[in-house]
Design a protein around this motif. Structure first.
Motif, short mmCIF file in Angstrom:
data_model
loop_
_atom_site.label_atom_id
_atom_site.label_comp_id
_atom_site.label_asym_id
_atom_site.label_seq_id
_atom_site.Cartn_x
_atom_site.Cartn_y
_atom_site.Cartn_z
N ILE A 90 0.85 -1.19 0.00
CA ILE A 90 0.00 0.00 0.00
C ILE A 90 0.89 1.24 0.00
CG2 ILE A 90 -1.72 1.30 1.31
CD1 ILE A 90 -2.85 -1.19 0.06
N SER A 91 0.56 2.23 -0.82
CA SER A 91 1.37 3.44 -0.95
C SER A 91 1.30 4.31 0.30
CB SER A 91 0.90 4.26 -2.15
OG SER A 91 -0.41 4.76 -1.91
N ASP A 92 2.28 5.19 0.43
CA ASP A 92 2.31 6.12 1.56
C ASP A 92 1.11 7.07 1.55
OD1 ASP A 92 4.64 5.04 2.55
OD2 ASP A 92 5.96 6.53 1.60
N ILE A 93 0.66 7.45 0.36
CA ILE A 93 -0.49 8.36 0.27
C ILE A 93 -1.72 7.73 0.91
CG2 ILE A 93 -2.13 9.48 -1.30
CD1 ILE A 93 0.16 9.91 -3.25
N THR A 94 -1.98 6.48 0.57
CA THR A 94 -3.13 5.78 1.13
C THR A 94 -2.96 5.54 2.63
OG1 THR A 94 -3.61 4.71 -0.99
CG2 THR A 94 -4.53 3.69 0.99
N LYS A 95 -1.75 5.16 3.03
CA LYS A 95 -1.50 4.93 4.45
C LYS A 95 -1.65 6.23 5.25
CE LYS A 95 1.52 0.87 4.30
NZ LYS A 95 2.86 0.33 4.61
N ASN A 96 -1.17 7.33 4.70
CA ASN A 96 -1.31 8.62 5.38
C ASN A 96 -2.78 8.98 5.57
OD1 ASN A 96 1.42 9.06 5.65
ND2 ASN A 96 1.59 10.38 3.86
N LEU A 97 -3.59 8.71 4.54
CA LEU A 97 -5.02 8.98 4.64
C LEU A 97 -5.63 8.24 5.81
CD1 LEU A 97 -7.84 9.87 3.65
CD2 LEU A 97 -7.81 7.88 2.12
N PHE A 98 -5.38 6.94 5.89
CA PHE A 98 -6.00 6.14 6.95
C PHE A 98 -5.40 6.42 8.32
CE2 PHE A 98 -7.96 4.02 3.47
CZ PHE A 98 -9.14 3.54 4.00
N THR A 99 -4.13 6.82 8.35
CA THR A 99 -3.53 7.21 9.62
C THR A 99 -4.24 8.45 10.19
OG1 THR A 99 -1.35 6.32 9.06
CG2 THR A 99 -1.42 8.02 10.76
N VAL A 100 -4.47 9.43 9.33
CA VAL A 100 -5.14 10.66 9.77
C VAL A 100 -6.60 10.39 10.12
CG1 VAL A 100 -5.78 13.01 9.14
CG2 VAL A 100 -3.56 12.10 8.44
N LEU A 101 -7.28 9.56 9.33
CA LEU A 101 -8.65 9.18 9.67
C LEU A 101 -8.69 8.54 11.06
CD1 LEU A 101 -9.97 7.62 6.31
CD2 LEU A 101 -10.79 9.72 7.39
N SER A 102 -7.72 7.68 11.31
CA SER A 102 -7.64 7.00 12.61
C SER A 102 -7.36 7.98 13.74
CB SER A 102 -6.54 5.93 12.56
OG SER A 102 -6.37 5.33 13.83
N GLU A 103 -6.38 8.86 13.54
CA GLU A 103 -6.00 9.81 14.58
C GLU A 103 -7.13 10.78 14.90
OE1 GLU A 103 -2.51 11.65 13.04
OE2 GLU A 103 -1.18 10.02 13.62
N ASN A 104 -7.93 11.10 13.88
CA ASN A 104 -9.04 12.04 14.07
C ASN A 104 -10.35 11.35 14.45
OD1 ASN A 104 -7.32 14.11 13.41
ND2 ASN A 104 -8.04 14.32 11.31
N GLY A 105 -10.29 10.03 14.65
CA GLY A 105 -11.50 9.31 15.01
C GLY A 105 -12.53 9.28 13.89
N ARG A 106 -12.05 9.25 12.64
CA ARG A 106 -12.93 9.32 11.48
C ARG A 106 -12.88 8.09 10.59
NH1 ARG A 106 -16.78 13.04 12.38
NH2 ARG A 106 -15.89 14.98 13.15
#
Length: 212
Positions: free
Chosen positions: A98-114
């Motif tokens: 999985i690319s860093d762009i996709t991982k960054n998206l889900f990391t931020v979704l996770s951190e923001n409770g989204r």
């Protein structure tokens, strides 16, 4: 850059169901811009990854529960994301990481409770890619699957519309939603035509309440 813009977008939106859709679209726009800025190939890769992740979540009750549970600890969310990535990677033909762009998206979704917004984010991203490529997706929502001949006739009619003729390609999708009771809802571009029985019932109820 992507993580910063995602946090800013999420914090600027309000609360509630309507706001949730707005939040999802902001994440969609941010990840679309980040992928497009790199290259057309990266845009295609991210789309493939997001669709693989969407399918993985839908096909796993455990992962579906994971993304819909906002009470998990940060450690549990991080572990869950790794499982999600691994299963999504294994479902693709090339099994590429999985690319860093996709991982960054889900990391931020996770951190923001989204993480609960993940499906909406992916749908929004796909719509942005379709517009970018000149594709038009027409979604016909019905209470039960449409008979093939009925869908064929509808497709022929819809493809004669101005929006369809202006697009490079047209894709017609039939979604089933029993809650509309009957009739159809047709969505294409920014337009929506609600011919559902549920809509008519709601309008009737509203009129009856006003007359009381």
């Amino acid at each position: 850059m992507l993580r910063t813009s995602l946090r800013t977008s999420a914090l600027s939106a309000g609360m509630g169901r309507r706001a949730a859709s707005t939040i999802a679209l902001k994440y969609s726009n941010a990840v679309f811009s980040a992928a497009l800025k790199k290259s057309a190939a990266d845009l295609d890769k991210v789309q493939s990854e997001l669709n693989a992740i969407s399918s993985t979540i839908k096909n796993s009750s455990e992962l579906s529960s994971f993304v819909s549970n906002p009470t998990l600890s940060s450690s549990d969310r991080a572990t869950g994301l790794q499982v999600l990535y691994k299963q999504a990677e294994s479902s693709t033909p090339k099994k590429a990481p999985i690319s860093d762009i996709t991982k960054n998206l889900f990391t931020v979704l996770s951190e923001n409770g989204r993480l609960t917004e993940a499906e909406g984010v992916i749908e929004g991203f796909n719509e942005l890619v379709a517009v970018h490529k000149g594709e038009l997706t027409v979604t016909i929502t019905s209470a039960a699957p449409l008979p093939k001949d009925a869908q064929t006739r509808l497709e022929g009619t819809l493809k004669q519309s101005q929006a369809a003729q202006a697009a490079k390609t047209v894709k017609v999708v039939n979604k089933v939603n029993p809650s509309i009771l009957g009739g159809l809802i047709v969505d294409f571009g920014e337009k929506s035509i609600d011919l559902s029985v549920a809509s008519r019932v709601n309008k009737l109820n509203s009129l009856l309440q006003q007359s009381v």
